[in-house]
Design a protein around this motif. Sequence first.
Motif: not given
Length: 434
Positions: A163, A349-350, A352-354, A356, A391
């Motif tokens: 990232k 949302n991967y 960013e904040t996936p 799970t 992610g």
Amino acid sequence: MRILVLGSGAREHAIITALLAEEQRGGDAHEIISAPGNAGIAADAGAERAGSISTVALDANDPVAVADYAMDNNVQLVVIGPEAPLVAGVADALRTRGIPVFGPAQAAAQLEGSKTFAKRIMDEAGVPTGRAVRAGSLAEATAAIDEFGAPYVVKADGLAAGKGVLVTESRDAAIGHASHWLQHGSVLIEEFLDGQEVSLFFLSDGHNVLPLSPAQDYKRLSDGDAGPNTGGMGAYSPLPWLDAEFGSEAAFVDEVQRTIALPTVRRLAAEQTPFIGLLYCGLILTSRGIRVIEFNARFGDPETQVVLPRLVTPLSSLLFDAATGALGERANPEFSADACVTVVLASENYPETPVTGRPITGLDAAAAVDGVHIAHAATASRDGGLVSTGGRVLNVVATAPDFAGARARAYEALGLIQLEGAQFRSDIAARVAE
């Protein structure tokens, strides 16, 4: 051999799959220990298949714990998959105990762990790369951003879990990215290089290098290279379009070996920091020639997933010879002519904040598609099934005699997998399948 593979991602699953496949091709059967592994590797361990495999709950980033385990369990070769154990010095601890290890020492792993170190090595070795300025303050970063102009390239100097790199037309976004990563260390502002990107791996024994087959990965999240950068959403190998530009894949590989890989490895050797392991060359083919975008000190992910299924030469012998300084007498590894494609299935949302913890179904049906296997990346067993834990959840890997066939198989298999909110690109290898 008894081989310990460190790591828990799809790259490590691909390495283990290649090692286990050797017996199926008439080669040796190995005892593979995966630490810590993942749910897919654990499932392989519970299935009847060639070779032997087990998983162990071992902290792959702890040099003492890994070295003690290897000694106590008569491990004959350690293969380090991710970058974090390399930067932590796990290879150093193993070599101190006399255990063959495929992976560079902590000092040589700076080639990935520090962009500034890598740029210095390239400069001193005469390796072609873009101009770069190291910045330790926002004022320095802003001045360099304005000097180079758009498109802006800003990179975190250290490890950033995929990232740390931003390529943008927005000056504000570039300055914001620099501001964020300056809280963790210095940043590099680089010259933008335009052209096709290629990933090319070299096995190194500290002095000699041997090439694997090139691959191309897809860093952007969405079709048409839209969206944010990711750790990689898919890849394919080989690259047939290299023939038109260089006459042949072999000619391209030879040029990279001569002008980039060998000078880099020899420069590191001259500095008493021999590079033993996998030199990942992230390349771009500009109008002025081949340039290095970045080096990594380990197998790339997801490119490994498409390179190793095509490898005909036994992987174990290549890794062991690299670890023991014996690559000089070897010929280049052989690869099949098959096309290989991998598509990454990512969580909602991967990157960013996936989201799970969601169940994954349909994997058995997907793996039953001809020419397809699944490489797990972020999965766990729960209540008798599988759930996502990160992610990039898994890779669907497909081989076929041509890219149209490989793509068809990969996307047929993807259509059989259910994960709420999942996302994947639909254009992986489309340009070479036409």
